[in-house]
Design a protein around this motif. Structure first.
Motif, short mmCIF file in Angstrom:
data_model
loop_
_atom_site.label_atom_id
_atom_site.label_comp_id
_atom_site.label_asym_id
_atom_site.label_seq_id
_atom_site.Cartn_x
_atom_site.Cartn_y
_atom_site.Cartn_z
N ASP B 439 43.67 38.05 40.79
CA ASP B 439 44.64 38.94 40.14
C ASP B 439 45.27 39.86 41.18
O ASP B 439 44.58 40.67 41.80
CB ASP B 439 43.92 39.74 39.06
N LEU B 440 46.57 39.75 41.35
CA LEU B 440 47.29 40.53 42.37
C LEU B 440 48.03 41.73 41.77
O LEU B 440 48.84 42.34 42.46
CB LEU B 440 48.32 39.63 43.08
N ASP B 443 47.17 47.55 40.05
CA ASP B 443 45.97 48.35 39.81
C ASP B 443 44.71 47.68 40.38
O ASP B 443 43.72 48.35 40.64
CB ASP B 443 45.82 48.60 38.31
N GLN B 444 44.77 46.37 40.57
CA GLN B 444 43.61 45.66 41.13
C GLN B 444 43.36 46.07 42.57
O GLN B 444 42.28 45.87 43.09
CB GLN B 444 43.84 44.14 41.06
N PHE B 445 44.38 46.60 43.24
CA PHE B 445 44.22 46.97 44.65
C PHE B 445 43.58 48.36 44.83
O PHE B 445 43.24 48.74 45.95
CB PHE B 445 45.55 46.88 45.38
N ALA B 446 43.47 49.10 43.75
CA ALA B 446 42.62 50.30 43.75
C ALA B 446 43.05 51.35 44.75
O ALA B 446 42.20 52.09 45.27
CB ALA B 446 41.16 49.91 43.99
N GLN B 447 44.33 51.46 45.03
CA GLN B 447 44.72 52.48 46.02
C GLN B 447 44.35 53.88 45.55
O GLN B 447 43.99 54.73 46.37
CB GLN B 447 46.23 52.38 46.32
#
Lengths: 539, 539
Positions: B439-440, B443-447
């Protein structure tokens, strides 16, 4: 028929040969053989054949699995860059490393280092895409990177387990047993490092016994200590005694596995070890250890972006210490049980994450280390082997070059299992066939067989079958494919029970590889001198 | 703490919910949920939620693994063509089929049919690339083909096994138990066919009890009988009683699994069943059953070329009977133990072969059936689960649309295992997450998580973690990730032991899906009438 006799007969009758000192290891794959199938097998039985027939490493002939598009990968890289630009990494208690990064153009603020976008990747560009790690036996030297795959046993377990003795603290004897088992199998190419923690030896002296054991009881490539910069230096010094100082300065002969203190911290123990290996032109394996939700985000994309950032910073540090020195991009992703918060392994999220990490490492032009047969199970049961297979196949598909923890792992890495080790080897062996891919050569299509046999008859007696059956299929050592009645009459044994027997047989027949007496004496003297130079430490 | 209570508590506290009649099944994946995570879970606990939350099937979002290049695939196809042109296939005791092929332009010589290159593939081109199989519960209808994946249980075992009772002949009660277990799990989408052979029922009447059981104890899509054309017709007639004759003529509501008599023979039982399904616009699953070295060459390329040829001939026959009727391209590859000549499963050669078969099916524009959790082990031990995971992952990667034998398989298919079934379900569940891919989304990147937590602190309490942890990770039902001490104090249970308990719990809580009384009566009447119309046959 006694079970022991059955298995021994099976092994002798099959083609699963363990390495004896200097003897051949014919494999179930004609493409690896130096001679014909039967002659090579006879050679192994009679003790002829001074060279190993098992491959020193695997040359993969199947493509890596490309999960994400270029756009997706660029997005992951951009998020890694953003972490490094906005949050940065802390490098604690290592002013030398901070100075190196500052001189290279990074922004240093206290112990925090921040990088402009793309800067860290550029700093890594001097690392080689592929390098050779020399083994004490030149025939077992391994290629790291490119299309090559090298398997190494599990690393770092404080406990061992076998059926007979249960779970207990590991000892130096256990360590040496696993070095011997690793030496004896054709399916592991590398002796690994801390295959288990010899907790009966003082903490500050263990590395000496471990490195000596790798060099004395095996002739495969190996890893040294990283728990203190001086122990890393000792490990490299012992390699110099074996390979010669000039050879070591020009070639990788030892690796050191260094872990990021995730999230986003490098501590001085690890940067110290990393710098020691890099300065000596030896290869650090740079591994963030991220349990999603603890040392990084619970979401896989975030964990992978973080891991990418952390790894590249470590590799960049090695390149600043010695440009062009070898390094390995490491990967260790795990997940978490929602019920308990405990780490889980062999689950789908890290499997997907590894596929992306593989793509990122290729784009960075760096050899990739990936983890192998992971599980959280305490015993080599169905759970353990499901999780291990999922984890291992992800490593194979992602294009990993160096697969650490390929055999033995139990209990989230806390335990090295004897039976688990042998069971994992069957999958490592299968990987040799799998990575060779699908053979499209004309004889494989068996048109003469179809013409000979025609519809409705069995291929058992076809000339094509007779020509190929000896080398057609990989033969696992432990899998039981006999009939139910045969299996029942042989005692209804499960695979872990068969594995326990195989452990005993392989250790019983183990013969150490030859070593030059002068070198052995020099190693022993070094170990004794270093041990005498310091008091025991137990913490 | 009693082990039973532990597991029950774990299950209740987790999110692994089994289907109750008409009730919801919240899954560990927010993308499948109709409502929010917590509300859906509460709904399941309290019995709200009349619609299933589990997906009726999987929409795969990862690419299939492309092992061979276009050139390689064309070479395999050319070899399949060559087999059909030079050797041909025998179609025995079925003059109608011979006439159909002759009329379509094939060369018929006695019972041998030969085809010009490319002819058979052209005959298959009228089959749909994708079709819907209606289920009795419309919410559980499945899409077959395209990017869709449907899991069904094992098919055809004469024996069953559980820890308590050991291995024994299967009965109708066992059959119904597996229909119930399949209904109850969110991880199988299809009720399968002969999930085990009810050998306590006469051979010529079993199909009636089996089809009735699928229709009464489940509301998922299912397969009918193929062991005689009249039994195929009975199966379809019972489907008409449930779905209505018009609906059946326009839609697939039942599949029939027909096997080639490899090498290169179609017999009248199978062509009879195949024609019966095709004429009724129902889907035959056309499966060559090739054990390399017996029913085909020992070399994988030859076996795959043969399988391709055999499968296409079967599908072409169905298209000649009724152009445009649905059909599934089937695949069943195995290998052989060199020591004993017995079949082996979950080995690397068939895993590679399946990857190529997947590519061939896509090029032919046909939905693909592949096999799932294969093993030759007699018990659900480490061997069983290693082999099953290798086999299942190959099916997932090759792009299979319908995975038969996804759960339960032991002993080369001779035995359906209760515990094995539950253990395989954990992997089927993992496949749901795996096939969803990486999943790109932002919000998946959690910055925000990195900004909040920064270097060196744990993510446990991060807002990002709290927002995602409930849905972040797939939670297997049987895997134990507790600490060694917890596991030891709970009785050192292995995964097959935990599985045995879960079997009992799921069967105890099973509730049959509702069925219209008039339809149920009509089915019972049909079964009774057909049974009364013929004497028992036991062979």
């Amino acid at each position: 028929m006694a079970p022991a006799a059955t298995l021994a007969k099976d092994l002798a009758g099959g083609n699963y040969w363990y390495i004896r000192a200097g003897k051949g290891v014919p494999m179930n794959d004609s493409r690896h053989r130096s001679g014909g199938g039967r002659s090579a097998r006879v050679a192994a039985r009679t003790g002829d054949g001074a060279r190993p027939h098992a491959p020193a490493f695997i040359r993969r002939e199947i493509p890596p699995y490309e999960l994400l598009s270029e756009e997706g990968l660029a997005l992951v890289e951009a998020n890694a860059d953003r972490i490094l630009a906005d949050v940065g990494m802390e490098i604690r208690d290592d002013p030398e490393a901070l100075k190196l990064f500052e001189a290279a153009g990074a922004t240093v603020d206290g112990v925090t280092v921040r990088f402009d976008r793309g800067h860290v990747a550029a700093l890594c560009s001097t690392a080689p895409r592929q390098f050779t790690q020399l083994a004490r036996n030149p025939a077992r030297s391994v290629e790291i990177g490119g299309n090559n795959v090298v398997f190494a046993p599990t690393y770092g377990s404080p406990f061992v387990r076998d059926i007979a003795g249960g779970r207990r603290y590991a000892s130096l004897l256990d360590f040496q047993n696993f070095v011997k088992l690793t030496y004896a199998t054709p399916w592991l190419h590398h002796s690994g490092g801390t295959v288990c923690e010899p907790v009966d030896v003082p903490v500050n002296k263990r590395h000496l016994d471990m490195v000596y054991s790798h060099l004395r009881y095996s002739d495969k490539a190996f890893m040294g200590s990283v728990t203190h910069p001086s122990r890393a230096a000792d490990s490299i010094e012992m390699a110099r005694l074996v390979f010669g100082a000039d050879v070591v300065d020009d070639n990788c002969v030892i690796m050191g596995n260094v872990n990021v203190n995730s999230p986003l911290v490098w501590d001085a123990t690890m940067t110290g070890a990393l710098k020691t290996y890099a300065a000596a032109n030896q290869a650090p394996v740079v591994v963030p250890f991220i349990l999603g939700g603890a040392m990084g985000p619970v979401t896989t994309a975030g964990a992978v972006a973080q891991a990418h950032a952390e790894t590249l910073v470590g590799i960049a540090l090695g390149q600043l210490v010695r440009p062009g020195s070898p390094a390995i991009y490491g990967n260790f992703l795990s997940s978490m049980a929602l019920r308990s918060g405990s780490p889980t392994f062999g689950t789908p999220e890290p499997a997907l994450g590894s596929l992306v990490v593989g793509q990122l490492a290729r784009r960075a032009g760096l050899p990739l280390r990936c983890s192998g047969a992971f599980t959280s199970s305490k015993v080599p049961d169905g759970q353990a082997m499901t999780e291990s297979a999922v984890s291992m196949l992800s490593a194979l598909l992602c294009g990993a070059n160096f697969i650490l923890h390929a055999a033995g792992w139990l209990e989230g890495g806390l335990t090295m299992g004897y039976e688990k080790f042998m069971m994992d080897l069957d999958l490592c062996g299968a990987a040799h066939t799998y990575l060779k891919g699908f053979d499209l050569s004309e004889d494989q299509f068996a048109q003469d067989g179809f013409a000979e046999i025609g519809p409705g008859k069995h291929f058992f007696s076809a000339q094509h079958t007779l020509r190929h059956y000896e080398t057609a299929f990989y033969e696992p050592a432990l899998s039981d494919s006999s009939s139910f009645e045969q299996w029942r009459d042989a005692g209804e044994r499960t695979s872990d029970d068969r594995a326990a027997q195989l452990v005993g047989e392989v250790l019983e027949h183990y013969e150490a590889p030859p070593i030059d007496d002068a070198i052995d004496s020099a190693l022993i003297e070094f170990v004794e001198q270093r041990k005498a130079s310091m008091p025991d430490q137990w913490y």
